[in-house]
Design an enzyme around this catalytic site. Structure first.
Site, short mmCIF file in Angstrom:
data_model
loop_
_atom_site.label_atom_id
_atom_site.label_comp_id
_atom_site.label_asym_id
_atom_site.label_seq_id
_atom_site.Cartn_x
_atom_site.Cartn_y
_atom_site.Cartn_z
CB CYS A 168 -3.86 101.23 -21.69
SG CYS A 168 -4.26 102.98 -21.43
CG HIS A 226 -5.77 101.66 -26.31
ND1 HIS A 226 -6.13 100.65 -25.44
CD2 HIS A 226 -5.73 102.80 -25.57
CE1 HIS A 226 -6.30 101.15 -24.22
NE2 HIS A 226 -6.07 102.44 -24.28
CD GLU A 266 -6.20 97.67 -27.74
OE1 GLU A 266 -6.70 98.26 -26.75
OE2 GLU A 266 -4.98 97.69 -28.00
#
Length: 355
Positions: free
Chosen positions: A145, A238, A240
């Site tokens: 990001c 993202h 994750e």
């Protein structure tokens, strides 16, 4: 295989997981076979430990039979409160330790920007030093990001472009290039995004970046470029994130609106809630728009929403990270003398990571 955390202590939330353990200084298995990865966590205090867990869980799921040794680091200059600083002092190393080490790979998170120009952020100098170090001291680097935006700005002068509204939700991206990192991820890569800015495909292509995944609705998702010895993999999104992360961010942004810290009510995250959940948050929005008070957050339908959330991007995220770990493993085998495991260290004393 279990994740192994370098140093004498494992962060408490991960320590509760049976698959984690600290590295021992006489752990011959670790020294011979682990991929040694530096994890640089720059997230602000409220998200610091959540982000830690998200990346640990993703690496744990994606690593398969590959043993991974993580060294925990954070940039100097990122604003910290007492709780966040205490966590870093207990479990993380500072960037001076990092710059004197070599790793197979590094993962660096973003943070919440406070300046329109990233070069004016207080941590910019430390971040630039780490990016330069990674080019020569790793075989691959992941930038997440804001870190991805900072990376292309530092390396190639590519400026990020502001969006009219927050790119927020779960998006499907088409593969735009054949690359080992996206093998097995399916025809469409599904990943969450949460950002106010973007770097655009034409600017990236002009500077030699290869866009891997992209869509009309979500823009550029992931892209790569080899810089000296390291393959840099950039995510504007993202992978994750866990199932509840977007909900936490949405709730935070609503509170900011009710506190009059932002002017507009936040947009609902795209393709995230089911029909019932979308109706619940729409009804809540309508009620607070007519009576803008922070106290109304007590009626936010949190419990009803959480039960219906699913991590629909799990397979895409684990496939890409699994491919990345395989890439790093292959590169390690090709250059067996590249980074060797330095002695296992204990966390630095309180003064080592400054605010």
């Amino acid at each position: 295989m279990p994740l192994i955390v370098e140093g004498g202590r494992v962060p408490p939330r991960w320590a509760e997981r049976k698959s984690s353990r600290p590295a021992s200084s006489d752990d011959n298995y670790t020294q011979r076979e682990c991929l040694r990865i530096a994890f640089i966590n720059n997230m602000p205090d409220p998200a610091l430990e959540d982000t830690e867990m998200q990346f640990f869980e993703l690496l744990d799921a994606a690593s398969g039979e590959i043993p991974v040794l993580l060294g925990l680091y954070s940039l100097t200059g990122v604003p910290r409160g007492e709780r966040g600083q205490q966590h870093l002092n207990s479990f993380y190393f500072g960037t001076n330790d990092l710059l004197n080490s070599r790793f197979e790979a590094v993962i660096m998170t973003g943070t919440e920007p406070r300046q329109p120009n990233l070069r004016n952020e207080p941590y910019w100098s430390a971040l630039a030093n780490v990016l330069d170090w990674a080019e020569s001291n790793t075989t691959s680097t992941i930038l997440s990001c804001l870190a991805a935006h900072a990376g292309v700005l530092h390396s190639d002068g590519i400026e990020r472009c502001p969006l009219n509204d927050k790119q927020f939700g779960v998006f499907d991206f088409a593969k735009t290039a054949n690359h080992p990192l996206t093998d097995g991820a399916g025809q469409l890569v599904r990943l969450p995004h949460s950002r106010w800015n973007e770097v655009q495909a034409d600017a990236l292509a002009a500077c030699g970046y290869l866009v891997l995944t992209q869509s009309d609705e979500g823009g550029v998702d992931s892209f790569v470029k080899k810089k000296k010895q390291s393959l840099f993999l950039h995510f504007q999104g993202h992978p994750e994130y866990v199932a509840q992360t977007l909900l936490k961010e949405y709730r935070r942004d609503i509170k900011r609106f009710l506190r009059r810290e932002r002017e507009t009510y936040p947009s609902m995250p795209r393709d995230y809630f089911d029909a019932t959940g979308a109706n619940l948050v729409t009804d809540f929005r309508d009620s607070v728009l007519s009576d803008r008070r922070e106290e109304l957050m007590e009626s936010f339908p949190q419990a009803a929403l959480v039960g219906a959330l699913h991590k629909t991007w799990h397979s895409s995220a684990t496939a890409i990270y699994g491919n990345w770990l395989q890439y790093v493993l292959i590169k390690k085998a090709e250059t067996p003398t590249f980074p060797t495991l330095a002695r296992v260290r204990s966390p630095r004393p309180t003064s080592s990571i400054t605010k």
